[in-house]
Design an enzyme around this catalytic site. Sequence first.
Site, PDB file in Angstrom:
ATOM      1  N   SER A 201       0.808  -1.221   0.000  1.00  0.00           N
ATOM      2  CA  SER A 201       0.000   0.000   0.000  1.00  0.00           C
ATOM      3  C   SER A 201       0.839   1.268   0.000  1.00  0.00           C
ATOM      4  CB  SER A 201      -0.918   0.029   1.228  1.00  0.00           C
ATOM      5  OG  SER A 201      -0.158   0.202   2.417  1.00  0.00           O
ATOM      6  N   LYS A 202       2.157   1.138   0.167  1.00  0.00           N
ATOM      7  CA  LYS A 202       2.991   2.306   0.417  1.00  0.00           C
ATOM      8  C   LYS A 202       3.254   3.121  -0.845  1.00  0.00           C
ATOM      9  CE  LYS A 202       3.408   1.456   4.806  1.00  0.00           C
ATOM     10  NZ  LYS A 202       2.651   0.199   4.959  1.00  0.00           N
TER      11      LYS A 202
END
Length: 424
Positions: A201-202
Amino acid sequence: MGNSLALVGGPRLADREWPRWPQPGGRALKSLEDVLESGRWTISCAYQGRTSYEQQFATAFAEYCGSALCVPTSTGTASLAVALEACGVGAFDEVVVPGLSWVASASAVLGINAVPVLVDVDPRTYCLDPAAVEAAITDRTRAITLVHAYSAVADLDALLEIARRHNLPLIEDCAHAHGARYNNWPVGAFGTAGVFSMQGSKLLTSGEGGAVVTDDPEIAVRAEHLRADGRVLRREPVNIGEMELLETGQLMGSNACLSEFHAAVLLDQLDLLDEQTLRRSRSADHLSARLGALGLTVQGTATGTTDRAYYRYAVQLPDEILAVAPVHRIAQALTAELGFPVTQTHRPLNDNPLNRPSSRRRFATDAEYMARVEPSQFDLPVARRIHASVVSFGHEVLLAPLDAIEDIALAFEKVLAHIRELAE
Protein backbone atom coordinates in the site's frame (compact mmCIF):
# COMPACT_ATOMS: atom_id res chain seq x y z
CA MET A 1 -28.83 17.61 -2.84
CA GLY A 2 -32.28 16.17 -2.47
CA ASN A 3 -31.42 12.48 -3.08
CA SER A 4 -31.00 10.18 -0.08
CA LEU A 5 -27.63 8.70 0.76
CA ALA A 6 -26.49 5.69 -1.23
CA LEU A 7 -25.97 3.83 2.06
CA VAL A 8 -29.73 3.94 2.71
CA GLY A 9 -30.89 3.28 -0.84
CA GLY A 10 -30.27 6.53 -2.74
CA PRO A 11 -28.17 6.84 -5.91
CA ARG A 12 -24.39 6.79 -5.71
CA LEU A 13 -22.86 10.22 -6.29
CA ALA A 14 -19.69 9.04 -8.09
CA ASP A 15 -19.89 6.24 -10.66
CA ARG A 16 -16.33 6.07 -11.98
CA GLU A 17 -13.17 3.98 -11.98
CA TRP A 18 -10.66 5.14 -9.40
CA PRO A 19 -6.90 4.60 -9.79
CA ARG A 20 -5.60 1.22 -8.67
CA TRP A 21 -2.44 0.62 -6.67
CA PRO A 22 0.32 -0.45 -7.17
CA GLN A 23 1.09 0.90 -10.65
CA PRO A 24 4.15 -0.56 -12.45
CA GLY A 25 6.44 1.66 -14.46
CA GLY A 26 7.99 1.14 -17.86
CA ARG A 27 11.08 -0.86 -16.91
CA ALA A 28 9.62 -3.23 -14.28
CA LEU A 29 8.92 -6.20 -16.55
CA LYS A 30 12.30 -6.01 -18.29
CA SER A 31 14.10 -5.76 -14.93
CA LEU A 32 12.18 -8.72 -13.49
CA GLU A 33 13.03 -10.80 -16.57
CA ASP A 34 16.66 -9.80 -16.12
CA VAL A 35 16.60 -11.06 -12.52
CA LEU A 36 14.98 -14.33 -13.61
CA GLU A 37 17.77 -14.98 -16.08
CA SER A 38 20.62 -13.60 -13.98
CA GLY A 39 21.33 -16.67 -11.88
CA ARG A 40 21.08 -14.53 -8.77
CA TRP A 41 17.70 -13.98 -7.13
CA THR A 42 19.00 -12.64 -3.81
CA ILE A 43 22.29 -11.37 -2.41
CA SER A 44 22.72 -14.68 -0.55
CA CYS A 45 23.08 -16.38 -3.96
CA ALA A 46 26.51 -16.54 -5.58
CA TYR A 47 27.96 -13.42 -7.20
CA GLN A 48 27.45 -13.30 -10.97
CA GLY A 49 29.87 -10.60 -12.03
CA ARG A 50 27.72 -7.49 -11.74
CA THR A 51 26.30 -5.16 -9.10
CA SER A 52 23.15 -6.59 -7.55
CA TYR A 53 19.82 -4.84 -7.94
CA GLU A 54 19.76 -4.70 -4.14
CA GLN A 55 22.93 -2.62 -4.07
CA GLN A 56 21.77 -0.48 -6.98
CA PHE A 57 18.64 0.31 -5.00
CA ALA A 58 20.60 0.94 -1.79
CA THR A 59 22.77 3.51 -3.57
CA ALA A 60 19.85 5.21 -5.32
CA PHE A 61 17.65 5.34 -2.21
CA ALA A 62 20.41 6.68 0.04
CA GLU A 63 20.91 9.49 -2.45
CA TYR A 64 17.15 10.11 -2.68
CA CYS A 65 16.92 10.35 1.12
CA GLY A 66 19.94 12.60 1.50
CA SER A 67 21.62 9.91 3.60
CA ALA A 68 25.10 8.48 3.38
CA LEU A 69 24.09 4.83 3.64
CA CYS A 70 21.11 2.54 3.04
CA VAL A 71 20.62 -1.06 4.15
CA PRO A 72 17.63 -2.68 2.39
CA THR A 73 15.48 -5.14 4.35
CA SER A 74 12.65 -7.56 3.69
CA THR A 75 9.90 -5.50 5.38
CA GLY A 76 9.27 -2.22 7.13
CA THR A 77 8.81 -4.05 10.43
CA ALA A 78 12.22 -5.66 9.97
CA SER A 79 13.77 -2.28 9.19
CA LEU A 80 12.47 -0.82 12.46
CA ALA A 81 13.65 -3.80 14.53
CA VAL A 82 17.04 -3.77 12.80
CA ALA A 83 17.45 -0.01 13.34
CA LEU A 84 16.58 -0.29 17.02
CA GLU A 85 19.09 -3.09 17.61
CA ALA A 86 21.71 -1.33 15.50
CA CYS A 87 21.28 1.68 17.82
CA GLY A 88 21.95 -0.51 20.86
CA VAL A 89 18.40 -1.20 22.07
CA GLY A 90 17.91 -4.62 23.64
CA ALA A 91 16.03 -6.72 26.16
CA PHE A 92 13.92 -4.83 28.71
CA ASP A 93 14.93 -1.38 27.41
CA GLU A 94 12.10 1.13 27.02
CA VAL A 95 11.34 2.64 23.62
CA VAL A 96 8.98 5.59 23.15
CA VAL A 97 6.32 4.65 20.57
CA PRO A 98 3.50 6.83 19.17
CA GLY A 99 0.15 5.55 20.39
CA LEU A 100 -1.62 6.15 17.07
CA SER A 101 0.14 3.98 14.52
CA TRP A 102 0.13 0.63 12.76
CA VAL A 103 0.82 -2.25 15.16
CA ALA A 104 4.37 -2.75 13.82
CA SER A 105 5.46 0.36 15.72
CA ALA A 106 4.97 -1.69 18.90
CA SER A 107 5.54 -5.25 17.62
CA ALA A 108 9.00 -4.42 16.26
CA VAL A 109 9.98 -3.24 19.74
CA LEU A 110 8.52 -6.36 21.33
CA GLY A 111 10.34 -8.46 18.74
CA ILE A 112 13.71 -7.47 20.21
CA ASN A 113 12.41 -8.04 23.77
CA ALA A 114 12.26 -4.34 24.53
CA VAL A 115 9.31 -2.45 26.05
CA PRO A 116 7.06 -0.18 23.96
CA VAL A 117 6.03 2.89 25.97
CA LEU A 118 2.94 4.24 24.23
CA VAL A 119 2.83 8.04 24.06
CA ASP A 120 0.02 10.32 22.92
CA VAL A 121 0.05 12.35 19.72
CA ASP A 122 -0.43 15.95 18.67
CA PRO A 123 -4.13 16.70 17.96
CA ARG A 124 -3.30 18.69 14.83
CA THR A 125 -0.73 16.46 13.13
CA TYR A 126 -1.53 13.02 14.65
CA CYS A 127 2.24 12.60 15.09
CA LEU A 128 4.20 12.12 18.30
CA ASP A 129 3.60 14.91 20.84
CA PRO A 130 6.96 16.28 22.06
CA ALA A 131 5.56 17.22 25.49
CA ALA A 132 4.21 13.68 25.96
CA VAL A 133 7.60 12.27 24.94
CA GLU A 134 9.37 14.39 27.53
CA ALA A 135 7.00 13.16 30.23
CA ALA A 136 7.50 9.51 29.26
CA ILE A 137 11.30 9.38 29.41
CA THR A 138 12.75 7.40 32.34
CA ASP A 139 16.18 6.01 33.23
CA ARG A 140 15.18 2.88 31.28
CA THR A 141 14.46 4.73 28.01
CA ARG A 142 16.91 3.78 25.27
CA ALA A 143 15.32 5.23 22.10
CA ILE A 144 12.54 7.41 20.71
CA THR A 145 10.64 6.32 17.61
CA LEU A 146 8.45 8.73 15.71
CA VAL A 147 6.07 8.13 12.81
CA HIS A 148 5.44 10.71 10.12
CA ALA A 149 1.77 9.78 10.07
CA TYR A 150 -0.66 9.67 7.12
CA SER A 151 0.29 12.93 5.37
CA ALA A 152 2.05 14.82 8.15
CA VAL A 153 5.66 15.34 9.16
CA ALA A 154 6.35 15.23 12.89
CA ASP A 155 7.85 18.16 14.79
CA LEU A 156 11.46 17.17 14.11
CA ASP A 157 13.00 20.28 15.67
CA ALA A 158 11.37 19.62 19.04
CA LEU A 159 11.89 15.85 18.98
CA LEU A 160 15.53 16.10 17.95
CA GLU A 161 16.15 18.58 20.77
CA ILE A 162 14.63 16.16 23.30
CA ALA A 163 16.62 13.23 21.93
CA ARG A 164 19.91 15.17 22.04
CA ARG A 165 19.28 16.48 25.54
CA HIS A 166 18.63 12.97 26.85
CA ASN A 167 21.36 11.38 24.67
CA LEU A 168 18.86 9.04 23.00
CA PRO A 169 18.75 7.83 19.39
CA LEU A 170 15.79 9.19 17.44
CA ILE A 171 14.49 6.78 14.81
CA GLU A 172 12.25 8.22 12.11
CA ASP A 173 9.59 5.82 10.85
CA CYS A 174 8.92 7.07 7.32
CA ALA A 175 6.58 4.27 6.20
CA HIS A 176 4.02 6.92 5.22
CA ALA A 177 6.44 9.59 4.09
CA HIS A 178 8.50 8.63 1.03
CA GLY A 179 9.23 11.96 -0.66
CA ALA A 180 8.29 14.23 2.26
CA ARG A 181 10.71 17.00 3.19
CA TYR A 182 11.33 19.08 6.31
CA ASN A 183 13.26 22.34 6.04
CA ASN A 184 13.89 21.37 2.40
CA TRP A 185 15.60 18.10 3.35
CA PRO A 186 14.18 14.55 3.01
CA VAL A 187 12.64 12.98 6.09
CA GLY A 188 14.52 9.95 7.37
CA ALA A 189 17.82 11.83 7.27
CA PHE A 190 17.29 13.83 10.48
CA GLY A 191 17.33 11.13 13.13
CA THR A 192 20.01 8.64 14.07
CA ALA A 193 18.36 6.35 11.53
CA GLY A 194 15.36 6.48 9.24
CA VAL A 195 13.26 3.43 8.42
CA PHE A 196 10.94 2.82 5.50
CA SER A 197 8.32 0.25 4.53
CA MET A 198 7.75 -0.75 0.90
CA GLN A 199 4.66 -2.88 1.63
CA GLY A 200 2.02 -3.03 -1.09
CA SER A 201 0.00 0.00 0.00
CA LYS A 202 2.99 2.31 0.42
CA LEU A 203 3.96 5.29 -1.75
CA LEU A 204 7.11 3.42 -2.84
CA THR A 205 6.35 -0.28 -3.04
CA SER A 206 7.54 -3.66 -4.22
CA GLY A 207 4.78 -5.62 -2.47
CA GLU A 208 6.99 -6.13 0.57
CA GLY A 209 10.30 -4.51 1.45
CA GLY A 210 12.00 -2.02 3.72
CA ALA A 211 15.14 0.01 4.26
CA VAL A 212 17.26 1.62 6.97
CA VAL A 213 19.04 4.87 6.10
CA THR A 214 21.70 6.50 8.24
CA ASP A 215 24.81 8.69 8.13
CA ASP A 216 26.51 6.59 10.81
CA PRO A 217 28.75 3.87 9.29
CA GLU A 218 28.81 1.84 12.54
CA ILE A 219 25.02 1.69 12.66
CA ALA A 220 24.95 0.71 8.98
CA VAL A 221 27.42 -2.14 9.52
CA ARG A 222 25.43 -3.44 12.50
CA ALA A 223 22.25 -3.21 10.41
CA GLU A 224 23.94 -5.22 7.64
CA HIS A 225 24.85 -7.97 10.11
CA LEU A 226 21.40 -7.99 11.67
CA ARG A 227 19.52 -8.36 8.38
CA ALA A 228 21.78 -11.03 6.77
CA ASP A 229 22.34 -13.69 9.46
CA GLY A 230 25.46 -11.97 10.75
CA ARG A 231 27.02 -11.40 7.31
CA VAL A 232 28.01 -8.24 5.44
CA LEU A 233 28.75 -7.54 1.80
CA ARG A 234 32.45 -7.92 1.03
CA ARG A 235 34.30 -4.68 0.41
CA GLU A 236 37.01 -6.38 -1.69
CA PRO A 237 36.47 -7.82 -5.21
CA VAL A 238 34.62 -11.12 -5.48
CA ASN A 239 35.02 -13.80 -8.17
CA ILE A 240 32.03 -15.12 -10.09
CA GLY A 241 30.50 -18.05 -8.25
CA GLU A 242 31.73 -16.92 -4.83
CA MET A 243 29.57 -15.65 -2.01
CA GLU A 244 29.46 -11.87 -1.81
CA LEU A 245 28.35 -12.06 1.83
CA LEU A 246 31.19 -12.36 4.35
CA GLU A 247 30.71 -14.31 7.61
CA THR A 248 32.40 -11.99 10.10
CA GLY A 249 31.36 -13.62 13.37
CA GLN A 250 31.05 -10.14 14.87
CA LEU A 251 27.28 -9.90 15.42
CA MET A 252 24.60 -12.57 15.16
CA GLY A 253 21.68 -11.67 12.91
CA SER A 254 18.58 -13.03 11.22
CA ASN A 255 17.48 -13.25 7.61
CA ALA A 256 15.68 -10.08 6.59
CA CYS A 257 17.24 -9.50 3.17
CA LEU A 258 15.46 -7.88 0.24
CA SER A 259 15.23 -10.14 -2.81
CA GLU A 260 16.54 -9.12 -6.22
CA PHE A 261 12.99 -9.17 -7.57
CA HIS A 262 11.83 -6.65 -4.98
CA ALA A 263 14.88 -4.45 -5.48
CA ALA A 264 14.33 -4.38 -9.26
CA VAL A 265 10.72 -3.27 -8.78
CA LEU A 266 11.76 -0.59 -6.29
CA LEU A 267 14.18 0.95 -8.78
CA ASP A 268 11.30 1.16 -11.25
CA GLN A 269 9.00 2.70 -8.64
CA LEU A 270 11.60 5.21 -7.49
CA ASP A 271 11.63 6.65 -11.01
CA LEU A 272 7.90 7.44 -10.66
CA LEU A 273 7.76 8.70 -7.10
CA ASP A 274 8.40 12.45 -7.46
CA GLU A 275 5.87 12.94 -10.26
CA GLN A 276 3.24 10.97 -8.30
CA THR A 277 3.97 13.00 -5.17
CA LEU A 278 3.39 16.23 -7.09
CA ARG A 279 0.06 14.97 -8.48
CA ARG A 280 -1.13 13.87 -5.05
CA SER A 281 -0.18 17.22 -3.53
CA ARG A 282 -2.12 19.16 -6.17
CA SER A 283 -5.21 17.03 -5.60
CA ALA A 284 -4.88 17.32 -1.83
CA ASP A 285 -4.60 21.11 -2.02
CA HIS A 286 -7.80 21.30 -4.08
CA LEU A 287 -9.68 18.96 -1.77
CA SER A 288 -8.44 20.67 1.40
CA ALA A 289 -9.76 24.02 0.21
CA ARG A 290 -13.17 22.49 -0.53
CA LEU A 291 -13.47 20.53 2.72
CA GLY A 292 -12.21 23.44 4.81
CA ALA A 293 -15.08 25.51 3.39
CA LEU A 294 -17.46 22.81 4.66
CA GLY A 295 -16.16 23.23 8.21
CA LEU A 296 -13.94 20.15 8.28
CA THR A 297 -10.38 20.17 9.65
CA VAL A 298 -7.77 18.66 7.37
CA GLN A 299 -4.81 16.95 9.06
CA GLY A 300 -2.07 19.45 9.78
CA THR A 301 1.69 19.06 9.64
CA ALA A 302 4.70 20.43 11.53
CA THR A 303 5.66 24.02 10.80
CA GLY A 304 8.95 23.08 9.18
CA THR A 305 7.33 20.86 6.54
CA THR A 306 8.28 21.93 3.02
CA ASP A 307 6.83 18.97 1.07
CA ARG A 308 4.07 16.59 2.16
CA ALA A 309 3.72 12.99 1.04
CA TYR A 310 0.10 11.89 1.12
CA TYR A 311 0.04 8.23 2.13
CA ARG A 312 -3.50 8.73 3.40
CA TYR A 313 -5.65 11.84 3.16
CA ALA A 314 -7.21 12.47 6.58
CA VAL A 315 -9.84 14.96 7.72
CA GLN A 316 -11.54 15.55 11.07
CA LEU A 317 -15.30 15.95 11.41
CA PRO A 318 -16.77 18.66 13.65
CA ASP A 319 -18.41 17.84 16.98
CA GLU A 320 -21.86 18.94 15.83
CA ILE A 321 -21.78 16.34 13.04
CA LEU A 322 -20.47 13.60 15.33
CA ALA A 323 -23.23 14.39 17.82
CA VAL A 324 -25.71 13.20 15.18
CA ALA A 325 -23.86 10.22 13.67
CA PRO A 326 -20.72 8.30 14.71
CA VAL A 327 -17.61 8.42 12.59
CA HIS A 328 -17.86 4.81 11.39
CA ARG A 329 -21.29 5.44 9.89
CA ILE A 330 -20.02 8.56 8.13
CA ALA A 331 -17.11 6.57 6.73
CA GLN A 332 -19.54 3.91 5.48
CA ALA A 333 -21.72 6.56 3.85
CA LEU A 334 -18.76 8.15 2.06
CA THR A 335 -17.61 4.73 0.87
CA ALA A 336 -21.07 4.05 -0.57
CA GLU A 337 -21.15 7.39 -2.39
CA LEU A 338 -17.65 7.16 -3.86
CA GLY A 339 -16.97 3.49 -4.48
CA PHE A 340 -13.60 3.35 -2.70
CA PRO A 341 -12.88 2.61 0.99
CA VAL A 342 -13.12 5.52 3.42
CA THR A 343 -12.09 4.42 6.91
CA GLN A 344 -11.15 5.62 10.36
CA THR A 345 -7.53 6.01 11.44
CA HIS A 346 -5.58 3.20 13.02
CA ARG A 347 -7.09 2.19 16.33
CA PRO A 348 -4.95 3.49 19.25
CA LEU A 349 -2.35 0.95 20.29
CA ASN A 350 -3.49 0.83 23.92
CA ASP A 351 -6.82 -0.63 22.74
CA ASN A 352 -5.97 -2.36 19.47
CA PRO A 353 -6.79 -6.05 18.93
CA LEU A 354 -3.59 -6.45 16.90
CA ASN A 355 -1.43 -5.30 19.82
CA ARG A 356 -1.84 -8.12 22.35
CA PRO A 357 1.55 -9.28 23.69
CA SER A 358 -0.23 -11.67 26.07
CA SER A 359 -1.43 -13.71 23.08
CA ARG A 360 2.14 -14.90 22.30
CA ARG A 361 4.08 -17.14 24.64
CA ARG A 362 7.40 -15.88 23.23
CA PHE A 363 6.97 -12.69 25.28
CA ALA A 364 6.18 -14.51 28.54
CA THR A 365 9.71 -14.23 29.92
CA ASP A 366 8.47 -13.30 33.38
CA ALA A 367 5.51 -11.61 35.08
CA GLU A 368 7.30 -8.26 35.44
CA TYR A 369 8.02 -8.03 31.72
CA MET A 370 4.46 -8.96 30.79
CA ALA A 371 3.15 -6.23 33.10
CA ARG A 372 5.50 -3.65 31.56
CA VAL A 373 4.38 -4.41 27.99
CA GLU A 374 0.64 -4.51 28.70
CA PRO A 375 -0.80 -1.86 26.32
CA SER A 376 -3.94 -1.05 28.33
CA GLN A 377 -1.90 0.66 31.07
CA PHE A 378 -1.33 3.68 28.82
CA ASP A 379 -3.80 6.56 28.52
CA LEU A 380 -4.05 8.07 25.03
CA PRO A 381 -6.95 10.55 25.05
CA VAL A 382 -5.84 12.48 21.95
CA ALA A 383 -5.32 9.32 19.91
CA ARG A 384 -8.74 8.09 21.05
CA ARG A 385 -10.33 11.38 20.03
CA ILE A 386 -8.69 11.30 16.59
CA HIS A 387 -9.86 7.74 15.99
CA ALA A 388 -13.40 8.76 16.92
CA SER A 389 -13.52 11.83 14.67
CA VAL A 390 -11.27 11.37 11.62
CA VAL A 391 -11.94 9.69 8.27
CA SER A 392 -9.27 8.91 5.70
CA PHE A 393 -8.63 7.26 2.35
CA GLY A 394 -5.66 5.92 0.42
CA HIS A 395 -3.18 7.93 -1.64
CA GLU A 396 -4.00 6.26 -4.97
CA VAL A 397 -7.29 8.18 -5.05
CA LEU A 398 -5.34 11.44 -5.23
CA LEU A 399 -3.87 10.31 -8.56
CA ALA A 400 -7.32 10.72 -10.15
CA PRO A 401 -8.13 13.76 -12.37
CA LEU A 402 -9.26 16.94 -10.64
CA ASP A 403 -12.90 16.44 -11.68
CA ALA A 404 -12.83 13.17 -9.75
CA ILE A 405 -11.31 14.94 -6.74
CA GLU A 406 -14.22 17.37 -6.93
CA ASP A 407 -16.56 14.35 -6.65
CA ILE A 408 -14.97 13.60 -3.28
CA ALA A 409 -15.82 17.08 -2.06
CA LEU A 410 -19.38 16.71 -3.36
CA ALA A 411 -19.71 13.37 -1.55
CA PHE A 412 -18.70 14.97 1.75
CA GLU A 413 -21.18 17.77 1.05
CA LYS A 414 -23.98 15.28 0.36
CA VAL A 415 -23.26 13.18 3.46
CA LEU A 416 -23.18 16.24 5.71
CA ALA A 417 -26.45 17.49 4.21
CA HIS A 418 -28.12 14.14 4.96
CA ILE A 419 -26.36 13.41 8.23
CA ARG A 420 -29.59 12.61 10.09
CA GLU A 421 -30.10 9.58 7.85
CA LEU A 422 -27.05 8.07 9.58
CA ALA A 423 -28.23 8.58 13.18
CA GLU A 424 -28.08 5.36 15.25
